[in-house]
Scaffold this active site. Structure first.
Site, PDB file in Angstrom:
ATOM      1  CG  LEU A  92      42.815  30.767  40.337  1.00 15.05           C
ATOM      2  CD1 LEU A  92      42.487  29.736  39.266  1.00 15.05           C
ATOM      3  CD2 LEU A  92      42.543  30.192  41.718  1.00 15.05           C
ATOM      4  CG  ASN A 106      36.261  34.164  36.424  1.00 11.94           C
ATOM      5  OD1 ASN A 106      35.452  33.677  37.215  1.00 11.94           O
ATOM      6  ND2 ASN A 106      36.866  35.311  36.645  1.00 11.94           N
ATOM      7  CG  HIS A 108      33.624  39.899  35.828  1.00 10.75           C
ATOM      8  ND1 HIS A 108      34.168  39.938  37.098  1.00 10.75           N
ATOM      9  CD2 HIS A 108      33.442  41.179  35.461  1.00 10.75           C
ATOM     10  CE1 HIS A 108      34.306  41.197  37.472  1.00 10.75           C
ATOM     11  NE2 HIS A 108      33.880  41.968  36.492  1.00 10.75           N
ATOM     12  CB  SER A 135      31.987  38.855  30.633  1.00 18.46           C
ATOM     13  OG  SER A 135      31.628  40.186  30.327  1.00 18.46           O
ATOM     14  CG  ASP A 144      37.791  39.604  36.259  1.00 21.77           C
ATOM     15  OD1 ASP A 144      37.760  38.367  36.342  1.00 21.77           O
ATOM     16  OD2 ASP A 144      37.466  40.349  37.194  1.00 21.77           O
TER      17      ASP A 144
HETATM   18  C1  GAR Z   1      28.796  35.811  40.389  1.00 16.13           C
HETATM   19  O1  GAR Z   1      28.070  36.946  39.991  1.00 16.13           O
HETATM   20  C2  GAR Z   1      30.170  35.820  39.770  1.00 16.13           C
HETATM   21  O2  GAR Z   1      30.206  36.332  38.495  1.00 16.13           O
HETATM   22  C3  GAR Z   1      30.900  36.723  40.710  1.00 16.13           C
HETATM   23  O3  GAR Z   1      30.479  36.296  41.969  1.00 16.13           O
HETATM   24  C4  GAR Z   1      29.124  35.865  41.877  1.00 16.13           C
HETATM   25  C5  GAR Z   1      29.000  34.518  42.534  1.00 16.13           C
HETATM   26  O4  GAR Z   1      27.666  34.191  42.768  1.00 16.13           O
HETATM   27  N1  GAR Z   1      32.311  36.607  40.501  1.00 16.13           N
HETATM   28  C6  GAR Z   1      33.130  37.656  40.475  1.00 16.13           C
HETATM   29  O5  GAR Z   1      32.777  38.792  40.724  1.00 16.13           O
HETATM   30  C7  GAR Z   1      34.570  37.325  40.149  1.00 16.13           C
HETATM   31  N2  GAR Z   1      35.299  38.512  39.820  1.00 16.13           N
HETATM   32  P1  GAR Z   1      27.250  32.716  43.189  1.00 16.13           P
HETATM   33  O6  GAR Z   1      28.245  32.257  44.255  1.00 16.13           O
HETATM   34  O7  GAR Z   1      25.862  32.849  43.726  1.00 16.13           O
HETATM   35  O8  GAR Z   1      27.309  31.862  41.950  1.00 16.13           O
END
Ligand code: GAR
Length: 200
Positions: A92, A106, A108, A135, A144
């Site tokens: 963002l 967020n 992670h 996290s 992050d």
């Molecule tokens: C999740 O594991 C989230 O933590 C990750 O994307 C996935 C989304 O899964 N986000 C990141 O890596 C951000 N840096 P979802 O769309 O099935 O909830």
């Protein structure tokens, strides 16, 4: 009742878990809108739960800042108390983070500060570590790098590939996210204090 807007990019499995939790009468938060930077598959969960969605397609804007401005306009229209990034895979712009800080969190799929960025699971496998984690953090201007609100270890098992490990991390992420949102809503987590403490 804490009102929450959720931003996604993908499947929205964590969003779905939060929608299910927030459907319980005794859960102290309600999801009021779901937004995305692309036509995310996860919109289907919002629709199933009767939650309004908004799409601000990143690729249709000439810059990240222009995209962020429109996303900010759409978010502000819902006046959420809290913004949850749940698989939102775009950084963002600073102006948007500034507008919502510290009420923007967020999830992670790693044990931050280990393995930040878009490939937290892949990077953990590549590093050959025996354990990684999940996290939930406050969003700040870094990648992050914000204050950690909750995290938990997840073992990396022999033979794990990125998909298998991610599938084992996600249930942990969901549990942490649901708990963190509940604790923010109940006043048990003070986001302003968590942010002030981290920057002191
Ligand atoms: C999740 O594991 C989230 O933590 C990750 O994307 C996935 C989304 O899964 N986000 C990141 O890596 C951000 N840096 P979802 O769309 O099935 O909830």
């Amino acid at each position: 009742m804490l009102t929450v807007a959720v931003l996604i990019s993908g499947a929205g499995s964590n969003l779905r878990a939060l929608l299910e939790a927030a459907s319980a009468p005794d859960y102290p938060a309600r999801i009021i809108a779901v937004g995305a930077d692309r036509d995310a598959a996860g919109f289907a969960h919002a629709e199933e739960f009767g939650i309004p969605t908004f799409l601000v397609p990143f690729r249709q804007f000439e810059s990240r800042e222009a995209w962020g401005r429109e996303l900010g306009v759409q978010l502000a229209a819902w006046k959420p108390d809290l913004v949850v990034l749940s698989g939102m895979m775009r950084l963002l712009p600073a102006e948007l983070v500034e507008r919502w800080a510290p009420n923007i969190i967020n999830t992670h799929p790693a044990y931050l500060p280990e393995f930040p960025g878009a490939h937290g699971v892949r990077d953990a496998i590549a590093a050959g570590v025996a354990q990684t984690g999940a996290s939930v953090i406050v969003v700040d201007h870094g990648v992050d790098s914000g204050p950690i609100l909750a995290q938990e270890r997840v073992p990396v098992l022999p033979g794990d590939d990125e998909a298998a490990l991610h599938e084992r991390i996600k249930p942990v992420e969901r549990r942490l996210l649901i708990d963190v949102v509940r604790r923010i809503a109940s006043g048990d987590i003070d986001l302003a204090a968590a942010s002030a403490e981290a920057s002191s």
